[in-house]
Motif scaffolding. Structure first.
Motif, PDB file in Angstrom:
ATOM      1  N   PHE A   1       0.752  -1.198  -0.079  1.00 18.47           N
ATOM      2  CA  PHE A   1      -0.054  -0.013  -0.118  1.00 18.47           C
ATOM      3  C   PHE A   1       0.885   1.213  -0.153  1.00 18.47           C
ATOM      4  O   PHE A   1       0.564   2.229  -0.651  1.00 18.47           O
ATOM      5  CB  PHE A   1      -1.052   0.020   1.230  1.00 18.47           C
ATOM      6  N   ASP A   2       2.103   1.212   0.877  1.00 22.27           N
ATOM      7  CA  ASP A   2       2.915   2.235   0.769  1.00 22.27           C
ATOM      8  C   ASP A   2       3.469   2.607  -0.649  1.00 22.27           C
ATOM      9  O   ASP A   2       3.521   3.884  -1.046  1.00 22.27           O
ATOM     10  CB  ASP A   2       3.832   1.984   1.559  1.00 22.27           C
ATOM     11  N   ALA A   3       3.602   1.575  -1.290  1.00 21.75           N
ATOM     12  CA  ALA A   3       4.128   1.718  -2.623  1.00 21.75           C
ATOM     13  C   ALA A   3       3.173   2.323  -3.823  1.00 21.75           C
ATOM     14  O   ALA A   3       3.654   3.394  -4.362  1.00 21.75           O
ATOM     15  CB  ALA A   3       4.420   0.421  -3.395  1.00 21.75           C
ATOM     16  N   THR A   4       1.933   2.179  -3.366  1.00 21.54           N
ATOM     17  CA  THR A   4       0.804   2.875  -4.081  1.00 21.54           C
ATOM     18  C   THR A   4       0.994   4.457  -3.894  1.00 21.54           C
ATOM     19  O   THR A   4       0.712   5.448  -4.692  1.00 21.54           O
ATOM     20  CB  THR A   4      -0.537   2.270  -3.815  1.00 21.54           C
ATOM     21  N   MET A   5       1.003   4.571  -2.465  1.00 23.75           N
ATOM     22  CA  MET A   5       1.118   6.122  -2.055  1.00 23.75           C
ATOM     23  C   MET A   5       2.280   6.830  -2.498  1.00 23.75           C
ATOM     24  O   MET A   5       2.147   7.791  -3.060  1.00 23.75           O
ATOM     25  CB  MET A   5       1.306   5.894  -0.432  1.00 23.75           C
ATOM     26  N   GLN A   6       3.428   6.106  -2.751  1.00 26.48           N
ATOM     27  CA  GLN A   6       4.342   6.554  -3.403  1.00 26.48           C
ATOM     28  C   GLN A   6       4.534   6.943  -4.702  1.00 26.48           C
ATOM     29  O   GLN A   6       4.706   8.051  -5.197  1.00 26.48           O
ATOM     30  CB  GLN A   6       5.762   5.845  -3.213  1.00 26.48           C
ATOM     31  N   LEU A   7       3.725   6.033  -5.470  1.00 30.42           N
ATOM     32  CA  LEU A   7       3.278   6.310  -6.899  1.00 30.42           C
ATOM     33  C   LEU A   7       2.575   7.541  -7.032  1.00 30.42           C
ATOM     34  O   LEU A   7       2.999   8.270  -7.952  1.00 30.42           O
ATOM     35  CB  LEU A   7       2.826   4.836  -7.548  1.00 30.42           C
ATOM     36  N   VAL A   8       1.399   7.562  -6.080  1.00 30.92           N
ATOM     37  CA  VAL A   8       0.766   8.687  -6.331  1.00 30.92           C
ATOM     38  C   VAL A   8       1.545  10.009  -5.971  1.00 30.92           C
ATOM     39  O   VAL A   8       1.353  11.109  -6.762  1.00 30.92           O
ATOM     40  CB  VAL A   8      -0.484   8.732  -5.448  1.00 30.92           C
ATOM     41  N   ASP A   9       2.204  10.153  -5.077  1.00 30.01           N
ATOM     42  CA  ASP A   9       3.024  11.069  -4.636  1.00 30.01           C
ATOM     43  C   ASP A   9       3.794  11.445  -5.825  1.00 30.01           C
ATOM     44  O   ASP A   9       4.313  12.648  -6.124  1.00 30.01           O
ATOM     45  CB  ASP A   9       3.879  10.557  -3.432  1.00 30.01           C
ATOM     46  N   ARG A  10       4.583  10.847  -6.558  1.00 29.11           N
ATOM     47  CA  ARG A  10       5.526  10.837  -7.411  1.00 29.11           C
ATOM     48  C   ARG A  10       4.756  11.545  -8.787  1.00 29.11           C
ATOM     49  O   ARG A  10       5.325  12.428  -9.540  1.00 29.11           O
ATOM     50  CB  ARG A  10       6.019   9.518  -7.851  1.00 29.11           C
ATOM     51  N   VAL A  11       3.548  10.863  -9.031  1.00 29.33           N
ATOM     52  CA  VAL A  11       2.834  11.471 -10.293  1.00 29.33           C
ATOM     53  C   VAL A  11       2.050  12.674 -10.223  1.00 29.33           C
ATOM     54  O   VAL A  11       2.390  13.570 -10.882  1.00 29.33           O
ATOM     55  CB  VAL A  11       1.976  10.438 -10.938  1.00 29.33           C
ATOM     56  N   GLY A  12       1.392  12.590  -9.100  1.00 29.52           N
ATOM     57  CA  GLY A  12       0.634  13.961  -9.184  1.00 29.52           C
ATOM     58  C   GLY A  12      -0.614  13.913 -10.055  1.00 29.52           C
ATOM     59  O   GLY A  12      -0.406  14.133 -11.013  1.00 29.52           O
ATOM     60  N   PHE A  13      -1.755  13.480  -9.661  1.00 30.86           N
ATOM     61  CA  PHE A  13      -2.862  13.132 -10.357  1.00 30.86           C
ATOM     62  C   PHE A  13      -3.775  14.377 -10.272  1.00 30.86           C
ATOM     63  O   PHE A  13      -4.062  14.831  -9.195  1.00 30.86           O
ATOM     64  CB  PHE A  13      -3.504  12.029 -10.026  1.00 30.86           C
TER      65      PHE A  13
END
Ligand code: SAH
Ligand code: SF4
Ligand code: F3S
Length: 473
Positions: free
Chosen positions: A343-355
């Motif tokens: 789940f942290d990996a999902t949060m990091q991906l969101v953080d990195r992309v900025g949707f």
């Protein structure tokens, strides 16, 4: 072609259609309405005024499916009241629940007359005739072997070849299905079972429908497919056209100002499609690209056929091609086996992309999908906590994106009147909703708007420059 000449007996009948689920179902409901119109039906605003009720259903999550049964209970009551008054209400269940559950629907709710799957609804005229025949026999006191008329085939013929030309366009914008079905088999998903195998409509048919929609008033088209960027339709010269090639051809239609497509799969995001975002001005700078999870382990368990790096690489290339591109996505939390680290990996991906926007869901166990049989299902409370954390991050990003437009002048396509008197609502190129004071005469048109405020789910604005003067005139 199906014979769809108006039937004198059916003149003045009314149909009420309720649509659940995705944009593809909205498109299908419109096509069913077109077909029924050619049989003499008119649209009813509510079931109280209808002779035929169609529920176009969605099976994607348990909640979506169950809603259908409660609505069917309500329709049964209306039907019963009608019978007491000597009239009838025909009830049809269409869409993905129809396909997935078939006869089970009639067993659970015997008041249902017709069950028709998403690839068979062009046969509605025959199904209605059959349902009427059965109803007449019943009225005559005959006992029938099995109630309900069922058609959940995946016919060899394409429904698209048997439907009338689309009728009318709402507020300048229209959906156009170009691809249907899915061969990807993500382990959580029912769509490959409910919509069947991937199918792309021939390019000439898509172009003809697009021209008809533009002639009927569309200035924006949204191309639809369960995997729209897997489009590989037959071109006019017999070669296979990609989505990029189709978009380029569609952009040549005079009067078509905006093009969008949804939903895409990261694996099918080819170089030529990325280049189209750079080269085709009508293609709006917005892309919905579902990723589901940021964990490679989970992406593999979901059978998504790509990892985190492929997705992040696509985001970089898309932004290089079209720097103002806004990205949206879908996420699932609580897929079986999802650890805190996943789940942290999902949060990091969101953080990195900025949707700019996103849809996020708790994993819902769907019968018949491989995911439902996996061990290590996640508890409801963990799912809820993860969803809340993810949604709060996504909301923060959406607000930041919306606020980044404040002070800018942007073209807005007006879609409808707002809830407040004097208000109209439209969409920016980045699919943000904008609310402002303006004349309903602007609905279906594009006007320049100065953005004055950015919230989590919408913008506020005012008409800018020329349009303001024109409106005052
Ligand atoms: N074809 C698209 C989306 C199909 S369904 C794609 O490939 O991404 C729309 C969204 O519903 C999915 O992206 C997914 O996030 C969500 N979804 C599908 N099945 C689900 C399930 N069993 N539980 C929760 N969400 C689900
Ligand atoms: Fe479902 Fe996956 Fe197909 Fe999308 S790609 S429709 S999520 S199986
Ligand atoms: Fe639902 Fe079927 Fe669309 S399951 S999301 S209506 S493809």
């Amino acid at each position: 072609m199906t014979d769809v000449r108006p039937d004198a007996q059916r003149q003045h009948r009314r149909v009420f259609i309720r649509t659940y689920g995705c944009q593809m179902n909205v498109y299908d409901s419109d096509r069913m309405a077109d077909l029924l119109r050619s049989l003499g039906y008119r649209l009813a605003e509510s079931v109280e005024h209808a002779d035929l009720a169609v529920l176009n259903t969605c099976h994607i999550r348990e909640h979506a499916s169950e809603k259908v049964y409660s609505e069917l209970g309500r329709l049964r009551d209306v039907k019963q009241e009608r019978h007491e008054a000597g009239r009838d209400l025909t009830i049809a269940v269409a869409g993905c629940v129809a396909q997935a559950e078939g006869e089970e629907i009639v067993r659970r709710q015997p008041a249902v007359d017709i069950v028709v799957g998403p690839q068979a609804y062009h046969r509605l005229p025959e199904l209605l005739a059959e349902a009427e025949r059965k109803a007449a026999l019943k009225r005559a006191g005959k006992r029938l072997p099995g109630a309900g008329v069922l058609d959940t085939d995946f016919p060899a013929e394409s429904k698209f070849d048997h439907l009338p030309t689309p009728h009318g366009v709402r507020a300048g914008s229209a959906f156009l299905s170009i691809q249907e079905g899915c061969d990807k088999f993500c382990t959580f998903c029912v769509v490959p079972y409910t919509r069947g195998a991937e199918y792309s409509r021939p390019a000439v048919h898509v172009l003809a429908e697009a021209r008809a929609l533009v002639a009927a008033g569309a200035i924006e088209l949204t191309l639809l497919g369960q995997n729209v960027n897997a489009y590989h339709g037959e071109g006019p010269d017999g070669s296979t056209w990609s989505l990029a090639r189709l978009i380029t051809a569609l952009a040549g239609i005079e009067g078509l100002a905006r093009l969008r497509y949804t939903t895409s799969h990261p694996r099918d995001m080819d170089d030529d499609l990325i280049a189209a975002h750079r080269d085709v001005p009508q293609l709006m700078p917005y892309l919905h690209l579902p990723v589901q999870s940021g964990s490679d382990r989970l992406l593999a368990a979901m059978n998504r056929r790509h990892g985190r790096d492929l997705f992040l690489g696509l985001v970089d290339r898309l932004r290089a091609a079209r720097p103002d591109l806004a990205l949206s996505s879908d996420f699932i939390v609580g897929f079986p086996g999802e650890s805190d680290a996943d789940f942290d990996a999902t949060m990091q991906l969101v953080d990195r992309v900025g949707f700019a926007s996103a849809f996020s869901f708790k994993y819902s166990r769907r019968p018949g999908t491989p995911g439902s049989a996996l061990p290590d299902q996640i508890s409801e409370s963990v799912k809820s906590a993860r969803l809340a954390a993810l949604q709060s991050l996504l909301a923060e990003q959406a607000r930041a994106f919306n606020q980044s437009k404040v002070g800018q002048i942007v073209p807005v396509l007006f879609a409808e009147t707002g809830r407040k008197p004097g208000q109209i609502v439209g969409k920016t190129p980045w699919l943000q909703s904008v609310h402002l004071d303006g004349s309903p005469r602007l609905i279906g048109r594009i006007a320049e708007v100065r953005v004055t405020a950015g919230h989590t789910n919408s913008l506020a604005g005012e008409l800018a420059g020329l349009m303001r003067a024109e409106e005052a005139a």
